[in-house]
Write a protein that holds these residues in place. Structure first.
Motif, PDB file in Angstrom:
ATOM      1  N   LYS A 161       0.816  -1.214   0.000  1.00 32.44           N
ATOM      2  CA  LYS A 161       0.000   0.000   0.000  1.00 32.44           C
ATOM      3  C   LYS A 161       0.850   1.265   0.000  1.00 32.44           C
ATOM      4  N   HIS A 162       2.003   1.242   0.670  1.00 30.84           N
ATOM      5  CA  HIS A 162       2.942   2.366   0.535  1.00 30.84           C
ATOM      6  C   HIS A 162       3.405   2.468  -0.919  1.00 30.84           C
ATOM      7  N   GLY A 163       3.622   1.322  -1.555  1.00 26.28           N
ATOM      8  CA  GLY A 163       3.996   1.322  -2.963  1.00 26.28           C
ATOM      9  C   GLY A 163       2.918   1.902  -3.851  1.00 26.28           C
ATOM     10  N   VAL A 164       1.661   1.596  -3.547  1.00 29.25           N
ATOM     11  CA  VAL A 164       0.544   2.148  -4.321  1.00 29.25           C
ATOM     12  C   VAL A 164       0.524   3.673  -4.218  1.00 29.25           C
ATOM     13  N   VAL A 165       0.738   4.189  -3.014  1.00 35.31           N
ATOM     14  CA  VAL A 165       0.765   5.646  -2.839  1.00 35.31           C
ATOM     15  C   VAL A 165       1.922   6.251  -3.630  1.00 35.31           C
ATOM     16  N   GLY A 166       3.102   5.633  -3.563  1.00 35.23           N
ATOM     17  CA  GLY A 166       4.237   6.143  -4.328  1.00 35.23           C
ATOM     18  C   GLY A 166       4.004   6.072  -5.821  1.00 35.23           C
ATOM     19  N   PHE A 167       3.433   4.971  -6.282  1.00 34.34           N
ATOM     20  CA  PHE A 167       3.120   4.822  -7.703  1.00 34.34           C
ATOM     21  C   PHE A 167       2.122   5.894  -8.142  1.00 34.34           C
TER      22      PHE A 167
END
Length: 263
Positions: A161-167
């Motif tokens: 989910k942190h990756g989703v925000v960064g993406f």
């Protein structure tokens, strides 16, 4: 009211939970829904028929194993081939597993990263060129409050989910000069869905607590308003972000979690 008449919306994980709630809201607003998710043939037929009952909507189910990047790309192309375009992409599909890192199954890590994070990359990669050609597009990534803050025993989910925000931030910058195409992440707190019900059971096992104790002392302890976020609240926000007036929302991670991340 947001009028989405004539818009085509692909919503992953839309056979239950948050995804289904968003699909119902969008169908009521006039959008045609490309349904994707798990379920028996009877359950999927029921969902599609109900969504098709709104404003003459012709919802259709598109199966895809979103843990496979090529399958995720194919899903978007199938939607475009069938409906002629894609206006809204909502990356909602996700799974969860609760366990301490040293006991976290490697295959569960890979599955969570693939479905919760990588699938959003592949579907967006396929959808953006079609949105550029039509001059309109909304990509909404259903992240989580866990895309902004962490909790123990959820390493894969928090990482995804942190990756989703960064993406979302990165893609938002790429799309910033487009007139009416943007991407945002919605970050709900705990919503009472089948996924959260599974988390409650897992947390009860990890913490050696009853499910009622988990809800009170673990789940809702993080949310200052002490209640679950409703599916309707998340769906209303998603619908709002599809208005032309929200073009300046771009690359944002929008919390809807009762004040959890305000701490």
């Amino acid at each position: 009211m947001t009028d989405l008449t004539g818009k085509i919306a692909l919503i992953t994980g839309s056979t239950s939970g948050i995804g289904l709630g968003i699909a119902e809201h969008f169908a009521k607003a006039g959008a045609t829904i490309a349904v994707n998710g798990f379920g028996t043939a009877e359950e999927i037929t029921y969902v599609v028929e109900n969504l098709s009952a709104y404003k003459g909507n012709q919802a259709r189910f598109f199966p895809a194993d979103l843990m496979d990047g090529e399958a995720a790309i194919t899903l978007v192309n199938q939607v475009v081939n069938h409906f002629g375009k894609i206006d809204v992409l909502i990356n909602n599909a996700g799974i969860q597993h609760v366990e301490k890192v040293e006991d976290f199954p490697a295959d569960r890590w890979e599955s969570i990263i693939s479905l919760n994070l990588s699938s959003a990359f592949y579907t967006s990669k396929a959808a953006v060129p079609h949105m550029r050609r039509s001059g309109y597009g909304r990509i909404l990534n259903i992240a989580s409050a866990h895309g902004l803050v962490a909790s123990p025993f959820k390493s894969a989910y928090v990482a995804a989910k942190h990756g989703v925000v960064g993406f979302t931030k990165s893609l938002g910058l790429e799309l910033a000069e487009e007139e009416n195409i943007c991407v945002n992440a919605i970050c709900p707190g705990y919503v009472r869905t089948p996924l959260v019900d599974m988390q409650i059971k897992d947390q009860a096992k990890v913490h050696n607590m009853t499910e009622e104790e988990v809800i009170r002392e673990v789940i809702l302890a993080a949310q200052p308003n002490k209640r679950f976020v409703t599916v309707e609240e998340v769906a209303d926000l998603a619908l709002y972000l599809c208005k032309d007036a929200t073009r300046s929302f771009n690359g944002a991670a929008l919390p809807i979690e009762g004040g959890w991340t305000a701490r």
